[in-house]
Design a protein around this motif. Structure first.
Motif, mmCIF file in Angstrom:
data_model
loop_
_atom_site.group_PDB
_atom_site.id
_atom_site.type_symbol
_atom_site.label_atom_id
_atom_site.label_comp_id
_atom_site.label_asym_id
_atom_site.label_seq_id
_atom_site.Cartn_x
_atom_site.Cartn_y
_atom_site.Cartn_z
ATOM 1 N N GLY A 24 0.774 -1.096 0.154
ATOM 2 C CA GLY A 24 -0.030 -0.038 -0.050
ATOM 3 C C GLY A 24 0.640 1.222 -0.311
ATOM 4 O O GLY A 24 2.119 1.450 -0.937
ATOM 5 N N PRO A 25 0.370 2.129 0.746
ATOM 6 C CA PRO A 25 1.214 3.337 0.795
ATOM 7 C C PRO A 25 2.768 3.391 1.372
ATOM 8 O O PRO A 25 2.912 4.161 1.029
ATOM 9 C CB PRO A 25 0.484 4.000 1.782
ATOM 10 N N LEU A 32 6.506 1.021 -7.339
ATOM 11 C CA LEU A 32 5.414 0.710 -7.774
ATOM 12 C C LEU A 32 5.589 1.163 -9.224
ATOM 13 O O LEU A 32 5.011 0.368 -9.711
ATOM 14 C CB LEU A 32 4.071 2.251 -7.196
ATOM 15 N N ALA A 62 1.540 4.917 -12.273
ATOM 16 C CA ALA A 62 2.306 5.208 -10.428
ATOM 17 C C ALA A 62 3.078 6.285 -10.567
ATOM 18 O O ALA A 62 3.545 6.713 -9.509
ATOM 19 C CB ALA A 62 2.730 3.733 -10.829
ATOM 20 N N HIS A 67 -1.396 8.429 -7.701
ATOM 21 C CA HIS A 67 -0.896 7.590 -8.350
ATOM 22 C C HIS A 67 -1.651 6.543 -7.263
ATOM 23 O O HIS A 67 -2.234 5.253 -7.763
ATOM 24 C CB HIS A 67 0.251 7.268 -8.661
ATOM 25 N N ARG A 68 -1.869 6.807 -6.294
ATOM 26 C CA ARG A 68 -2.322 5.147 -5.285
ATOM 27 C C ARG A 68 -4.037 5.107 -5.803
ATOM 28 O O ARG A 68 -4.165 3.413 -5.937
ATOM 29 C CB ARG A 68 -2.669 5.500 -4.355
ATOM 30 N N GLN A 72 -4.561 1.690 -8.036
ATOM 31 C CA GLN A 72 -5.730 0.525 -7.682
ATOM 32 C C GLN A 72 -6.918 -0.480 -8.519
ATOM 33 O O GLN A 72 -7.362 -0.754 -8.375
ATOM 34 C CB GLN A 72 -5.916 1.257 -6.202
#
Length: 102
Positions: A24-25, A32, A62, A67-68, A72
């Motif tokens: 994740g973060p 990523l 990414a 980007h997150r 996802q």
């Protein structure tokens, strides 16, 4: 009993996607990008064109702001890309992704 010739690839992609989701973060945009590019390379090596394009698009996203959420959203389409049997599926998946992100 028929075996799925892509079962090993599906498992490898599934493990890589799970790794990205679990981290994740903690993943930097470059990490990523690197992980998505590894999925792209795996797809390319096994002729999975739709997954390759989705992973390429995800890797590029990414490196962009937001980007997150974008990556996802891309990961949610990996199973569809793995099941794809048609070149037009790529356009459909990328269009669905674009609608979702905008």
């Amino acid at each position: 009993m028929a075996t799925d010739p892509l079962a090993t690839i599906r498992t490898q992609v599934g493990l890589r996607v799970a790794e990205i989701r679990d981290a994740g973060p903690r993943l930097s945009p470059l990490d990523l990008y690197s992980k998505m590019d590894a999925i792209r390379q795996l797809a390319a090596a096994h002729g999975l064109a739709v997954l390759e394009q989705l992973a390429r698009h995800s890797a590029q996203m990414a490196l962009l702001p937001g980007h997150r959420v974008a990556v996802q959203s891309c990961l949610e389409h990996v199973d569809e890309a793995l099941e794809s049997r048609s070149g037009s599926d790529c356009n459909t998946i990328l269009a669905a992704l674009a609608v979702r992100l905008h």
